[in-house]
Every structure is written in C-alpha cells, then in structure tokens.
Design a protein around this motif. Sequence first.
Motif, PDB file in Angstrom:
ATOM      1  N   PRO A 156      -7.134 -10.303 -20.279  1.00  0.00           N
ATOM      2  CA  PRO A 156      -6.649 -10.655 -19.346  1.00  0.00           C
ATOM      3  C   PRO A 156      -5.533 -11.143 -18.176  1.00  0.00           C
ATOM      4  N   GLU A 157      -4.935 -11.489 -20.046  1.00  0.00           N
ATOM      5  CA  GLU A 157      -3.675 -12.130 -19.005  1.00  0.00           C
ATOM      6  C   GLU A 157      -2.023 -11.394 -19.196  1.00  0.00           C
ATOM      7  N   ASP A 158      -2.496  -9.937 -19.218  1.00  0.00           N
ATOM      8  CA  ASP A 158      -2.130  -8.509 -19.350  1.00  0.00           C
ATOM      9  C   ASP A 158      -2.355  -7.992 -18.248  1.00  0.00           C
ATOM     10  N   THR A 159      -2.175  -8.950 -16.963  1.00  0.00           N
ATOM     11  CA  THR A 159      -2.641  -8.580 -15.686  1.00  0.00           C
ATOM     12  C   THR A 159      -1.480  -9.154 -14.940  1.00  0.00           C
ATOM     13  N   ALA A 160      -0.953  -7.406 -14.330  1.00  0.00           N
ATOM     14  CA  ALA A 160       0.789  -8.205 -13.424  1.00  0.00           C
ATOM     15  C   ALA A 160       0.942  -6.488 -12.881  1.00  0.00           C
ATOM     16  N   VAL A 161       1.578  -6.471 -11.860  1.00  0.00           N
ATOM     17  CA  VAL A 161       2.479  -4.930 -11.503  1.00  0.00           C
ATOM     18  C   VAL A 161       3.195  -5.144 -12.545  1.00  0.00           C
ATOM     19  N   TYR A 162       3.034  -3.772 -13.335  1.00  0.00           N
ATOM     20  CA  TYR A 162       4.421  -3.369 -14.195  1.00  0.00           C
ATOM     21  C   TYR A 162       5.865  -3.084 -13.785  1.00  0.00           C
ATOM     22  N   TYR A 163       6.944  -2.832 -13.895  1.00  0.00           N
ATOM     23  CA  TYR A 163       7.710  -2.198 -13.333  1.00  0.00           C
ATOM     24  C   TYR A 163       8.540  -1.333 -14.196  1.00  0.00           C
ATOM     25  N   CYS A 164       9.022  -0.631 -14.159  1.00  0.00           N
ATOM     26  CA  CYS A 164      10.187   0.397 -15.270  1.00  0.00           C
ATOM     27  C   CYS A 164      11.477  -0.491 -14.999  1.00  0.00           C
ATOM     28  N   ASN A 165      12.475  -0.199 -15.892  1.00  0.00           N
ATOM     29  CA  ASN A 165      13.427  -0.662 -15.305  1.00  0.00           C
ATOM     30  C   ASN A 165      15.050   0.227 -16.750  1.00  0.00           C
ATOM     31  N   ALA A 166      15.635   1.060 -15.778  1.00  0.00           N
ATOM     32  CA  ALA A 166      16.910   1.829 -16.551  1.00  0.00           C
ATOM     33  C   ALA A 166      17.321   0.737 -16.555  1.00  0.00           C
ATOM     34  N   LEU A 167      18.373   0.825 -17.605  1.00  0.00           N
ATOM     35  CA  LEU A 167      19.592  -0.006 -17.495  1.00  0.00           C
ATOM     36  C   LEU A 167      21.148   0.559 -17.334  1.00  0.00           C
ATOM     37  N   GLY A 168      22.002   1.075 -16.605  1.00  0.00           N
ATOM     38  CA  GLY A 168      23.136   1.732 -17.618  1.00  0.00           C
ATOM     39  C   GLY A 168      24.061   0.550 -17.083  1.00  0.00           C
ATOM     40  N   TYR A 169      25.297   1.624 -17.386  1.00  0.00           N
ATOM     41  CA  TYR A 169      26.702   0.235 -17.766  1.00  0.00           C
ATOM     42  C   TYR A 169      27.081  -0.812 -16.430  1.00  0.00           C
ATOM     43  N   SER A 170      26.734  -0.124 -15.103  1.00  0.00           N
ATOM     44  CA  SER A 170      26.950  -0.036 -13.619  1.00  0.00           C
ATOM     45  C   SER A 170      26.251  -0.883 -13.289  1.00  0.00           C
ATOM     46  N   ALA A 171      24.656  -0.563 -13.410  1.00  0.00           N
ATOM     47  CA  ALA A 171      23.976  -0.677 -12.880  1.00  0.00           C
ATOM     48  C   ALA A 171      22.701  -0.728 -13.268  1.00  0.00           C
ATOM     49  N   SER A 172      22.060  -1.745 -12.383  1.00  0.00           N
ATOM     50  CA  SER A 172      20.372  -1.286 -13.287  1.00  0.00           C
ATOM     51  C   SER A 172      18.975  -1.468 -11.893  1.00  0.00           C
ATOM     52  N   TYR A 173      18.149  -0.334 -12.467  1.00  0.00           N
ATOM     53  CA  TYR A 173      17.222   0.517 -11.575  1.00  0.00           C
ATOM     54  C   TYR A 173      16.109  -0.464 -11.135  1.00  0.00           C
ATOM     55  N   TRP A 174      14.965   0.002 -10.899  1.00  0.00           N
ATOM     56  CA  TRP A 174      13.593  -0.729 -11.448  1.00  0.00           C
ATOM     57  C   TRP A 174      13.191   0.902 -10.550  1.00  0.00           C
ATOM     58  N   GLY A 175      11.667   0.616 -10.792  1.00  0.00           N
ATOM     59  CA  GLY A 175      10.644   1.433  -9.953  1.00  0.00           C
ATOM     60  C   GLY A 175       9.960   1.026  -9.266  1.00  0.00           C
ATOM     61  N   GLN A 176       8.810   1.069  -8.954  1.00  0.00           N
ATOM     62  CA  GLN A 176       8.197   0.810  -7.424  1.00  0.00           C
ATOM     63  C   GLN A 176       7.035  -0.838  -8.245  1.00  0.00           C
ATOM     64  N   GLY A 177       6.786   0.063  -9.255  1.00  0.00           N
ATOM     65  CA  GLY A 177       6.017  -1.182  -9.847  1.00  0.00           C
ATOM     66  C   GLY A 177       4.642  -0.247  -9.882  1.00  0.00           C
ATOM     67  N   THR A 178       3.492  -0.741 -11.358  1.00  0.00           N
ATOM     68  CA  THR A 178       2.282   0.174 -10.775  1.00  0.00           C
ATOM     69  C   THR A 178       1.171  -1.178 -11.551  1.00  0.00           C
ATOM     70  N   GLN A 179      -0.194  -1.577 -11.338  1.00  0.00           N
ATOM     71  CA  GLN A 179      -0.863  -2.501 -10.960  1.00  0.00           C
ATOM     72  C   GLN A 179      -1.057  -1.797 -12.137  1.00  0.00           C
ATOM     73  N   VAL A 180      -1.518  -3.535 -12.782  1.00  0.00           N
ATOM     74  CA  VAL A 180      -2.046  -3.039 -14.543  1.00  0.00           C
ATOM     75  C   VAL A 180      -3.703  -4.525 -14.158  1.00  0.00           C
ATOM     76  N   THR A 181      -4.750  -4.031 -14.256  1.00  0.00           N
ATOM     77  CA  THR A 181      -5.965  -5.015 -14.314  1.00  0.00           C
ATOM     78  C   THR A 181      -7.169  -5.121 -14.744  1.00  0.00           C
ATOM     79  N   VAL A 182      -6.791  -6.451 -16.201  1.00  0.00           N
ATOM     80  CA  VAL A 182      -7.518  -6.306 -16.983  1.00  0.00           C
ATOM     81  C   VAL A 182      -8.923  -7.537 -16.282  1.00  0.00           C
ATOM     82  N   SER A 183     -10.057  -7.141 -16.354  1.00  0.00           N
ATOM     83  CA  SER A 183     -11.052  -7.925 -16.407  1.00  0.00           C
ATOM     84  C   SER A 183     -12.341  -7.170 -16.535  1.00  0.00           C
ATOM     85  N   SER A 184     -13.299  -8.227 -17.142  1.00  0.00           N
ATOM     86  CA  SER A 184     -14.743  -7.928 -17.072  1.00  0.00           C
ATOM     87  C   SER A 184     -15.537  -7.681 -15.845  1.00  0.00           C
TER      88      SER A 184
END
Length: 115
Positions: free
Chosen positions: A87-115
């Motif tokens: 359950p503690e893994d529940t969060a919005v997960y973001y992809c990141n790409a790191l370049g030599y002069s910039a950092s880029y982000w995805g829009q995020g995807t929800q992960v929900t862990v629950s019974s």
Amino acid sequence: QVQLVESGGGFVQPGGSLRLSCAASGSISSIYMMGWYRQAPGKQRELVATITNFGSTNLRDSVKGRFVISRDGTKNTVSLQMNSLKPEDTAVYYCNALGYSASYWGQGTQVTVSS
C-alpha cells in the motif's frame, strides 16, 4: 526537446505486480540517464529507480528486491517491473529523462495498491 509517454499504471491488491513503461522520443541522443520518481499525496516527489546509458542502476532501499528497472536495446524505452507491491507504494509515478542540459518529465501515471 524530449517527450516522454508513460503507460501501465493501475489498481492492484497488495502482493500484486504492475509494469510501467516510458517511451522517449525527440532528441533522445542527449539523454544519459532515465528513471522513475513517485509522489504520494501530501509528500514530496522521491526517486524510485534510475538507469544510465551504460546500464548502471540505482534503486531506493524500500523497493530493492521488489522492483526492477530496465531499458530496451534502442534505449528509447525504460520499464519498471514492480512486484510484491505494498500500500505504501501508492503514488503517481513519473518518468524522467536526464540530459546534459535539461531534465524532462512525463505526465505521470497513477499506481494504487489496496485491498
């Protein structure tokens, strides 16, 4: 510029598995590291796992032994295999790409862990 598109989030019961994928496009030759971060409600964004162009990986302690990060041969896609989810893994997960002069982000995807 680099564009990142994530997929694979969803709802899962504790102990289950999910696989996240992130496809990069654009100036991907400028990227030297890709990774996943997550942000739970009311908390700061935190690093989950990273992988360099040489395949060197880094994972936060709480996911070691449960999560695996990988990149495909063309280095355009990074995946996060998440097993034994808690359950503690529940969060919005973001992809990141790191370049030599910039950092880029995805829009995020929800992960929900629950019974």
